[in-house]
Design a protein around this motif. Structure first.
Motif, mmCIF file in Angstrom:
data_model
loop_
_atom_site.group_PDB
_atom_site.id
_atom_site.type_symbol
_atom_site.label_atom_id
_atom_site.label_comp_id
_atom_site.label_asym_id
_atom_site.label_seq_id
_atom_site.Cartn_x
_atom_site.Cartn_y
_atom_site.Cartn_z
ATOM 1 N N UNK A 22 13.552 -20.036 20.785
ATOM 2 C CA UNK A 22 12.182 -19.988 21.264
ATOM 3 C C UNK A 22 12.231 -19.413 22.675
ATOM 4 N N UNK A 23 11.546 -18.288 22.901
ATOM 5 C CA UNK A 23 11.466 -17.720 24.246
ATOM 6 C C UNK A 23 10.054 -17.915 24.784
ATOM 7 N N UNK A 24 9.978 -18.017 26.100
ATOM 8 C CA UNK A 24 8.691 -18.221 26.765
ATOM 9 C C UNK A 24 8.807 -17.769 28.214
ATOM 10 N N UNK A 25 7.675 -17.658 28.871
ATOM 11 C CA UNK A 25 7.643 -17.329 30.298
ATOM 12 C C UNK A 25 6.801 -18.370 31.005
ATOM 13 N N UNK A 26 7.293 -18.832 32.144
ATOM 14 C CA UNK A 26 6.579 -19.845 32.914
ATOM 15 C C UNK A 26 6.801 -19.570 34.393
ATOM 16 N N UNK A 27 5.710 -19.467 35.116
ATOM 17 C CA UNK A 27 5.756 -19.224 36.559
ATOM 18 C C UNK A 27 6.611 -18.001 36.904
ATOM 19 N N UNK A 28 6.459 -16.945 36.108
ATOM 20 C CA UNK A 28 7.144 -15.696 36.386
ATOM 21 C C UNK A 28 8.597 -15.620 35.955
ATOM 22 N N UNK A 29 9.116 -16.677 35.334
ATOM 23 C CA UNK A 29 10.506 -16.666 34.877
ATOM 24 C C UNK A 29 10.545 -16.778 33.359
ATOM 25 N N UNK A 30 11.416 -15.967 32.749
ATOM 26 C CA UNK A 30 11.625 -16.036 31.301
ATOM 27 C C UNK A 30 12.670 -17.097 30.999
ATOM 28 N N UNK A 31 12.530 -17.744 29.853
ATOM 29 C CA UNK A 31 13.513 -18.730 29.448
ATOM 30 C C UNK A 31 13.509 -18.848 27.930
ATOM 31 N N UNK A 32 14.382 -19.696 27.429
ATOM 32 C CA UNK A 32 14.453 -19.912 25.992
ATOM 33 C C UNK A 32 15.380 -21.058 25.649
ATOM 34 N N UNK A 33 15.315 -21.479 24.394
ATOM 35 C CA UNK A 33 16.174 -22.549 23.914
ATOM 36 C C UNK A 33 16.388 -22.390 22.423
ATOM 37 N N UNK A 34 17.539 -22.831 21.947
ATOM 38 C CA UNK A 34 17.882 -22.774 20.529
ATOM 39 C C UNK A 34 17.220 -23.931 19.803
ATOM 40 N N UNK A 35 16.616 -23.624 18.653
ATOM 41 C CA UNK A 35 15.908 -24.628 17.856
ATOM 42 C C UNK A 35 16.228 -24.399 16.385
ATOM 43 N N UNK A 36 16.607 -25.463 15.680
ATOM 44 C CA UNK A 36 16.806 -25.342 14.228
ATOM 45 C C UNK A 36 15.682 -26.041 13.461
ATOM 46 N N UNK A 37 14.879 -26.821 14.156
ATOM 47 C CA UNK A 37 13.787 -27.560 13.491
ATOM 48 C C UNK A 37 12.509 -26.730 13.501
ATOM 49 N N UNK A 84 21.825 -20.056 24.462
ATOM 50 C CA UNK A 84 20.498 -20.640 24.657
ATOM 51 C C UNK A 84 20.504 -22.152 24.431
ATOM 52 N N UNK A 85 21.530 -22.677 23.772
ATOM 53 C CA UNK A 85 21.652 -24.121 23.572
ATOM 54 C C UNK A 85 22.321 -24.810 24.761
ATOM 55 N N UNK A 86 23.016 -24.033 25.580
ATOM 56 C CA UNK A 86 23.785 -24.597 26.691
ATOM 57 C C UNK A 86 22.907 -24.899 27.907
ATOM 58 N N UNK A 87 23.112 -26.058 28.476
ATOM 59 C CA UNK A 87 22.431 -26.417 29.714
ATOM 60 C C UNK A 87 23.030 -25.716 30.926
ATOM 61 N N UNK A 88 24.166 -25.055 30.751
ATOM 62 C CA UNK A 88 24.850 -24.405 31.866
ATOM 63 C C UNK A 88 24.468 -22.930 32.025
ATOM 64 N N UNK A 89 23.736 -22.388 31.051
ATOM 65 C CA UNK A 89 23.380 -20.971 31.079
ATOM 66 C C UNK A 89 22.061 -20.756 31.802
ATOM 67 N N UNK A 90 22.027 -19.775 32.702
ATOM 68 C CA UNK A 90 20.780 -19.362 33.338
ATOM 69 C C UNK A 90 20.043 -18.490 32.325
ATOM 70 N N UNK A 91 19.022 -19.061 31.691
ATOM 71 C CA UNK A 91 18.324 -18.378 30.599
ATOM 72 C C UNK A 91 17.567 -17.139 31.083
ATOM 73 N N UNK A 92 16.994 -17.193 32.273
ATOM 74 C CA UNK A 92 16.282 -16.027 32.814
ATOM 75 C C UNK A 92 17.255 -14.856 32.978
ATOM 76 N N UNK A 93 18.426 -15.130 33.549
ATOM 77 C CA UNK A 93 19.447 -14.086 33.728
ATOM 78 C C UNK A 93 19.939 -13.577 32.371
ATOM 79 N N UNK A 94 20.104 -14.480 31.411
ATOM 80 C CA UNK A 94 20.561 -14.084 30.072
ATOM 81 C C UNK A 94 19.549 -13.140 29.415
ATOM 82 N N UNK A 95 18.265 -13.470 29.514
ATOM 83 C CA UNK A 95 17.226 -12.619 28.924
ATOM 84 C C UNK A 95 17.234 -11.239 29.588
#
Length: 159
Positions: A22-37, A84-95
């Motif tokens: 799931x990707x999204x943008x909030x306050x000018x930063x892109x992010x995301x997270x892995x979801x299987x549900x 995207x599942x890792x709490x250690x990854x900068x998701x904005x930089x990854x995107x």
């Protein structure tokens, strides 16, 4: 067998599922997270749903942003799922590193995916320690030549 966290998780791990980010943008930063549900919900109107842990950092930004993209991962995208599942990854930089395009809602769409579904948040429903996020589908696209990435018993597979 008595229900414990481990017994419950193990039982659920025997249900194979597709893998989404799931990707999204909030306050000018892109992010995301892995979801299987993730699941379809309704054809008329077109609705989907996914479950989102209430105590993770993405919960409130997704609610606040009011829109998101479901990226359905293809075979060979295990690394993207893990990042995207890792709490250690900068998701904005990854995107930014992945050079994502954006769709109609100006939300990142990951490259090389099986399909994407752009949504506006329709509703957040209480579901214990999770929220059930219902999204109204605005736009979608698919790549028919690819195969899905599957998750089963805590590992990745493909058809």
């Amino acid at each position: 067998m008595k229900i414990t966290d481990d017994v419950f998780k193990n039982a659920l791990s025997h249900f194979p599922s597709g893998v989404t980010v799931i990707t999204y943008s909030h306050l000018g930063k892109h992010s995301g997270l892995t979801v299987s549900s993730f699941s379809s919900l309704s054809l008329h109107p077109p609705l989907i749903l996914f479950c989102l842990q209430k105590n993770i950092t993405s919960h409130d930004p997704i609610r606040s942003a009011g829109k998101f993209v479901v990226n359905i991962l293809a075979r060979g995208q295990d690394s993207i799922s893990n990042q995207f599942a890792s709490g250690k990854t900068d998701k904005h930089a990854l995107i930014q590193e992945l050079k994502c395009k954006t769709g109609e809602l100006d939300i990142p769409i990951l490259p090389g995916i099986l399909s994407h579904i752009e949504c506006e948040v329709e509703q957040f429903v209480d579901g214990g320690d999770h929220s059930i996020v219902i999204g109204k589908v605005i736009s979608a696209g698919a790549e028919d030549s690819l195969r899905p990435l599957l998750y089963y018993r805590r590992d990745y597979y493909s058809i």
